[in-house]
Design an enzyme around this catalytic site. Structure first.
Site, PDB file in Angstrom:
ATOM      1  N   CYS A   2       6.550  -2.791  -0.278  1.00  0.00           N
ATOM      2  CA  CYS A   2       6.029  -2.017  -1.387  1.00  0.00           C
ATOM      3  C   CYS A   2       6.207  -2.909  -2.739  1.00  0.00           C
ATOM      4  O   CYS A   2       7.407  -3.026  -3.128  1.00  0.00           O
ATOM      5  CB  CYS A   2       6.642  -0.639  -1.631  1.00  0.00           C
ATOM      6  SG  CYS A   2       6.048   0.462  -2.837  1.00  0.00           S
ATOM      7  N   GLU A 105      -1.510  -0.164  -1.308  1.00  0.00           N
ATOM      8  CA  GLU A 105      -1.387  -1.244  -0.311  1.00  0.00           C
ATOM      9  C   GLU A 105      -2.775  -1.694   0.227  1.00  0.00           C
ATOM     10  O   GLU A 105      -3.638  -1.036  -0.067  1.00  0.00           O
ATOM     11  CB  GLU A 105      -0.668  -0.451   1.278  1.00  0.00           C
ATOM     12  CG  GLU A 105       0.000  -1.463   2.089  1.00  0.00           C
ATOM     13  CD  GLU A 105       0.805  -2.642   1.626  1.00  0.00           C
ATOM     14  OE1 GLU A 105       0.078  -3.623   1.365  1.00  0.00           O
ATOM     15  OE2 GLU A 105       1.686  -2.387   1.273  1.00  0.00           O
TER      16      GLU A 105
END
Length: 214
Positions: A2, A105
């Site tokens: 992340c 993402e």
């Protein structure tokens, strides 16, 4: 992993959601895109001050570090190896909630990653949530104290395996009822996969497309 998040809610909304004071957020500005490698200051709640929202830097700097360059390698911390890594093993109980309302993402569309599709991952209605995190304090050469954190990651669930289809990792997003359990130091291993909560993935290349709810 992340490395890109967003926090677009006003500080009053943060205060209401987490039942916490926001007096330390004088410099807070909502951000549509927070890049980890810029080491932004984002809202957190620590176990030492569970009723206060503070701004900490993304990228944990261990207290023993000679400089801050290590923070490029401590943006995330794998839950499976927390007790093994020098940067993390002594601060496992330094728990924090890292406040956000989404993260980004990229899904690889071919084998070499030359074609990628960007997704925004949120909870239903893009409500506020918290990542599980750990934090520390580091004193720089001017004797200024720098507070910094790392986001804890785990094995991807079904949805995130489809999106993060190379490393198949995801940040740990805490269920609301478990936020205090995390802060209060319950066994960190209880929060790893298949620990998960409902997520929605929206393609930013095709804004009408969504991947399912898990």
């Amino acid at each position: 992993m992340c490395y890109q998040t967003k926090i677009t809610k006003q500080k009053e909304e943060i205060a209401e959601r987490f039942n916490a004071e926001v007096t330390d957020l004088n410099t807070y500005q909502p951000q549509e895109f927070c890049s980890a490698f810029e080491h932004p200051k984002t809202p957190v709640i620590t176990h030492e001050a569970p009723n206060k929202v503070q701004l900490f830097h993304w990228g944990l700097i261990p207290s023993w570090s000679e400089d801050n360059s290590i923070r490029n390698y401590t943006l995330n911390a794998r839950i499976e190896t927390l007790a093994e890594k020098k940067s993390f093993k002594d601060v496992i109980q330094n728990r924090c909630l890292i406040i956000a309302d989404g993260f980004y993402e990229w899904q690889w569309r071919n084998k070499n990653g030359s074609k990628k599709e960007k997704y925004l991952i949120t909870l239903p209605s893009q409500e506020l949530f918290s990542f599980a995190g750990i934090y520390t304090q580091w004193t720089d050469f001017n004797n200024d104290i720098i507070n910094s954190y790392s986001i804890i990651t785990t094995q991807a669930n079904e949805l995130m395996s489809e999106i993060h289809n190379t490393k198949q990792r995801m940040p740990i997003i805490l269920k609301k009822q478990d936020e205090q359990h995390w802060l209060q130091g319950e066994n960190y291993k209880d929060f790893k996969f298949p620990y998960s909560c409902n997520l929605i993935a929206t393609s930013l290349e095709n804004t009408t497309g969504q991947l399912g709810l898990f």
